[in-house]
Scaffold this motif. Sequence first.
Motif, PDB file in Angstrom:
ATOM      1  N   ASP A 114       0.076  -9.020 -25.212  1.00 45.06           N
ATOM      2  CA  ASP A 114       0.607  -8.033 -24.202  1.00 45.06           C
ATOM      3  C   ASP A 114       0.135  -8.128 -23.246  1.00 45.06           C
ATOM      4  O   ASP A 114      -1.063  -7.624 -22.882  1.00 45.06           O
ATOM      5  N   ASP A 139      12.020  -7.495  -9.224  1.00 45.83           N
ATOM      6  CA  ASP A 139      10.753  -8.084  -9.042  1.00 45.83           C
ATOM      7  C   ASP A 139      10.701  -9.010  -7.527  1.00 45.83           C
ATOM      8  O   ASP A 139       9.606  -9.044  -7.097  1.00 45.83           O
ATOM      9  N   TRP A 175      15.360  -6.489 -14.256  1.00 44.50           N
ATOM     10  CA  TRP A 175      14.025  -6.454 -13.876  1.00 44.50           C
ATOM     11  C   TRP A 175      13.596  -7.811 -12.918  1.00 44.50           C
ATOM     12  O   TRP A 175      12.748  -7.389 -11.756  1.00 44.50           O
ATOM     13  N   GLN A 191      16.520  -7.662 -18.473  1.00 41.32           N
ATOM     14  CA  GLN A 191      15.544  -8.507 -17.855  1.00 41.32           C
ATOM     15  C   GLN A 191      16.062  -9.022 -16.628  1.00 41.32           C
ATOM     16  O   GLN A 191      15.116  -9.060 -15.599  1.00 41.32           O
ATOM     17  N   ASP A 242       0.155  -7.344 -19.762  1.00 41.99           N
ATOM     18  CA  ASP A 242       0.148  -6.323 -18.719  1.00 41.99           C
ATOM     19  C   ASP A 242       0.029  -4.911 -19.460  1.00 41.99           C
ATOM     20  O   ASP A 242       0.155  -4.028 -18.542  1.00 41.99           O
ATOM     21  N   GLY A 243      -0.055  -4.871 -20.653  1.00 40.83           N
ATOM     22  CA  GLY A 243       0.161  -3.439 -21.408  1.00 40.83           C
ATOM     23  C   GLY A 243       1.383  -2.688 -21.304  1.00 40.83           C
ATOM     24  O   GLY A 243       1.436  -1.845 -21.631  1.00 40.83           O
ATOM     25  N   LYS A 244       2.522  -3.395 -20.759  1.00 47.33           N
ATOM     26  CA  LYS A 244       3.580  -2.421 -20.598  1.00 47.33           C
ATOM     27  C   LYS A 244       4.803  -2.801 -21.695  1.00 47.33           C
ATOM     28  O   LYS A 244       5.814  -2.368 -21.688  1.00 47.33           O
ATOM     29  N   GLY A 245       4.386  -3.452 -22.857  1.00 49.42           N
ATOM     30  CA  GLY A 245       5.242  -3.460 -23.936  1.00 49.42           C
ATOM     31  C   GLY A 245       6.314  -4.360 -23.647  1.00 49.42           C
ATOM     32  O   GLY A 245       7.441  -4.190 -24.529  1.00 49.42           O
ATOM     33  N   LYS A 246       6.348  -5.260 -22.757  1.00 49.39           N
ATOM     34  CA  LYS A 246       7.586  -6.202 -22.489  1.00 49.39           C
ATOM     35  C   LYS A 246       7.259  -7.550 -22.738  1.00 49.39           C
ATOM     36  O   LYS A 246       5.844  -7.824 -22.432  1.00 49.39           O
ATOM     37  N   TYR A 260       6.985 -10.417 -17.265  1.00 53.69           N
ATOM     38  CA  TYR A 260       5.837  -9.902 -16.543  1.00 53.69           C
ATOM     39  C   TYR A 260       5.897 -10.873 -15.060  1.00 53.69           C
ATOM     40  O   TYR A 260       6.591 -11.907 -15.176  1.00 53.69           O
TER      41      TYR A 260
END
Lengths: 124, 325
Positions: free
Chosen positions: B156, B202, B198, B195, B158-162, B165
Amino acid sequence: MYAAFIRACAKPAGAALFLAVVFGVAFAAPSLFAAPAAPVAATTVDIAKFLYGPKEITVAPGTRIVWTNHDEIPHTVTAADKAFDSKALDTNDRFEHTFAAEGDYAYLCTVHPFMTGIVHVRKQ
Amino acid sequence: MDTIDPTPLLPRDDAHDPARRKALSCLAAWTGAAVVWSVAGGVPRALGATTDGKPPAAAKNALTFVQISDTHFGFNKPANPDIVGSYRRAVADIHALPQAPAFIVHTGDISHLSRPDEFGQARELFQELKVDRLHTVPGEHDTIDDGLSGYLKFFDHDGKGKGWYSFDQGGVHFIGLTNTLNFKMGTMTSLGDEQLAWLKTDLAHVSHSTPIVLLAHIPMWTVWEPWGWGTADADQAMALLRPFGSVTVLNGHIHQVLQKVEGNVALHTAMSLAYPLPTPGQEGVGEPGPLKVPAGELGKRLGIRQLSVVRGKRELALIDRPLER
């Protein structure tokens, strides 16, 4: 669910492949161009060369079906509606599921979604 | 296996077509050498750069990174009984590069069966890489059992759980996408609406002159639909990327080098570090399973890719380096 299966098989190549698989397994004879596919009564399905063999199978309620993966690549046996899911089957791994109720159960390999099969459960 | 009309990537028989000559000279520039083409299953294939075995040193102001792919940790079949050995040869090759890469990208299928011990082994092996960072995207083998959750326990970023990124480095906007979750019956994979939304958000903050490098496991163009070698909604992502002056898409999945150019968008698949796969729709094969090649051939079918981005130049310099040359 059944309609989805029909659509998936609508391509000519898919239909030809389907016939070859069903007849090859059912009769092991070269009568590929005979009548429409007859129901196959069996409780094992072999996964080989990215195909379920037989791709279509008809069983009585309460039948247990065992799938075995013979490929070097993992496959799954996953119901289209997720009612059953084998998780990853490595080479020679087996998955069992017992079909209690009548109905048509379409399934696929979630790693290779072009691999599809269907179980017809019918009182006989 | 001939029910679809494979997307012609470059015209096949048009030696006099200026567009084709331009595309070929462009590709030759990326590899720093001549490119040998063949056509397999309707897909032109770069057979490799005719370098003398020594990678040309990248320009001093270049951002250099390395792509590895399809390590399949956990695989132990005859097509390659020693994938860890193959991986370690690649690590040695990476450490021997004249210019140390800023980071490494792994375009998916880290594991073979998405099992925790395989991810754990992968993370240990990745620590042998003397680089600052490893950026990964999941392959379908990494998301078989529990979707992204097993993969994200180890990767993971960036720690965002996706699984998706983005980050910026060296003036380049990097994007990692996940196209291994939306498998539907009888179809190719897709990115999915969440996605794509997103991605749109982005990209809204990125100037059109910023070079973009996009990572995704399964090819972002239809290489061979009967084997699922494509992304059903890739066109929607491409529409978002088209306004940008330089877009490079790096894919894995098919364990061989293929390239396609669409305007300012160049798409590349990479070799695996585990085992080769057949060419798209290869005659006499029938299914995309591991190819057993004669002893001595395997190392020529596995390898890494070195990429350099030079400020002010639109194309990335790109060198595919088999383990055995």
